[in-house]
Motif scaffolding. Sequence first.
Motif, PDB file in Angstrom:
ATOM      1  N   PRO A  13      -5.403 122.280  19.835  1.00  0.00           N
ATOM      2  CA  PRO A  13      -5.775 121.124  20.642  1.00  0.00           C
ATOM      3  C   PRO A  13      -5.760 119.821  19.830  1.00  0.00           C
ATOM      4  N   LYS A  14      -5.446 118.749  20.525  1.00  0.00           N
ATOM      5  CA  LYS A  14      -5.480 117.409  19.949  1.00  0.00           C
ATOM      6  C   LYS A  14      -6.845 117.167  19.283  1.00  0.00           C
ATOM      7  N   MET A  15      -6.831 116.487  18.143  1.00  0.00           N
ATOM      8  CA  MET A  15      -8.018 116.076  17.388  1.00  0.00           C
ATOM      9  C   MET A  15      -8.772 117.239  16.732  1.00  0.00           C
ATOM     10  N   THR A  16      -8.058 118.361  16.482  1.00  0.00           N
ATOM     11  CA  THR A  16      -8.660 119.470  15.738  1.00  0.00           C
ATOM     12  C   THR A  16      -7.859 119.711  14.465  1.00  0.00           C
ATOM     13  N   LYS A  17      -8.390 120.557  13.563  1.00  0.00           N
ATOM     14  CA  LYS A  17      -7.744 120.787  12.270  1.00  0.00           C
ATOM     15  C   LYS A  17      -7.307 122.218  12.025  1.00  0.00           C
ATOM     16  N   ALA A  18      -7.895 123.191  12.710  1.00  0.00           N
ATOM     17  CA  ALA A  18      -7.563 124.602  12.457  1.00  0.00           C
ATOM     18  C   ALA A  18      -6.119 124.884  12.839  1.00  0.00           C
ATOM     19  N   LYS A  19      -5.342 125.481  11.919  1.00  0.00           N
ATOM     20  CA  LYS A  19      -3.933 125.793  12.166  1.00  0.00           C
ATOM     21  C   LYS A  19      -3.863 127.115  12.918  1.00  0.00           C
ATOM     22  N   MET A  20      -3.808 126.997  14.231  1.00  0.00           N
ATOM     23  CA  MET A  20      -3.739 128.159  15.112  1.00  0.00           C
ATOM     24  C   MET A  20      -2.285 128.412  15.488  1.00  0.00           C
ATOM     25  N   GLU A  21      -1.943 129.698  15.766  1.00  0.00           N
ATOM     26  CA  GLU A  21      -0.591 130.002  16.213  1.00  0.00           C
ATOM     27  C   GLU A  21      -0.561 131.344  16.927  1.00  0.00           C
ATOM     28  N   VAL A  22       0.468 131.517  17.762  1.00  0.00           N
ATOM     29  CA  VAL A  22       0.673 132.800  18.415  1.00  0.00           C
ATOM     30  C   VAL A  22       0.994 133.821  17.322  1.00  0.00           C
ATOM     31  N   TRP A  49      -2.094 115.032  18.696  1.00  0.00           N
ATOM     32  CA  TRP A  49      -1.390 115.505  19.883  1.00  0.00           C
ATOM     33  C   TRP A  49      -1.754 116.963  20.088  1.00  0.00           C
ATOM     34  N   ASN A  50      -1.487 117.497  21.252  1.00  0.00           N
ATOM     35  CA  ASN A  50      -1.639 118.924  21.512  1.00  0.00           C
ATOM     36  C   ASN A  50      -0.376 119.608  21.008  1.00  0.00           C
ATOM     37  N   TYR A  51      -0.556 120.629  20.189  1.00  0.00           N
ATOM     38  CA  TYR A  51       0.557 121.310  19.533  1.00  0.00           C
ATOM     39  C   TYR A  51       0.633 122.734  20.052  1.00  0.00           C
ATOM     40  N   SER A  84      -2.966 111.965  26.833  1.00  0.00           N
ATOM     41  CA  SER A  84      -4.250 111.447  26.368  1.00  0.00           C
ATOM     42  C   SER A  84      -5.368 112.493  26.386  1.00  0.00           C
ATOM     43  N   GLU A  85      -5.200 113.600  27.103  1.00  0.00           N
ATOM     44  CA  GLU A  85      -6.240 114.618  27.202  1.00  0.00           C
ATOM     45  C   GLU A  85      -6.160 115.640  26.078  1.00  0.00           C
ATOM     46  N   VAL A  86      -7.315 116.184  25.690  1.00  0.00           N
ATOM     47  CA  VAL A  86      -7.373 117.312  24.765  1.00  0.00           C
ATOM     48  C   VAL A  86      -7.231 118.572  25.618  1.00  0.00           C
TER      49      VAL A  86
END
Length: 99
Positions: A13-22, A49-51, A84-86
């Motif tokens: 999610p936007k504005m987070t730091k944890a590197k998440m992945e499938v 941004w949302n990644y 603009s949304e998380v």
Amino acid sequence: GENGSYNMVVEIPKMTKAKMEVATKEEGNPIAQDIKKGKLRDYHGPIFWNYGCLPQTWEDPTVMNKDVNCKGDNDPVDVVEIGSEVLATGTVTKVSAYL
């Protein structure tokens, strides 16, 4: 999809730091925090941004992409959503490609 749209799965999610992945090597392909050398991975600061990824795609590590001069990373195709949304991890949202 309709009008050049695709379904994106949000991993980070936007504005987070944890590197998440499938987790493509785990049954059911859950979204999990990436681990390197036994440690959970984080970005140095929040992303703006949302990644996520495009499900049911794959970047072939044996094929060189002539546009970016890199080989695939053996994972689904990466994508960012710059709204603009998380959006929460696991959210499926429609995105459009701009090339």
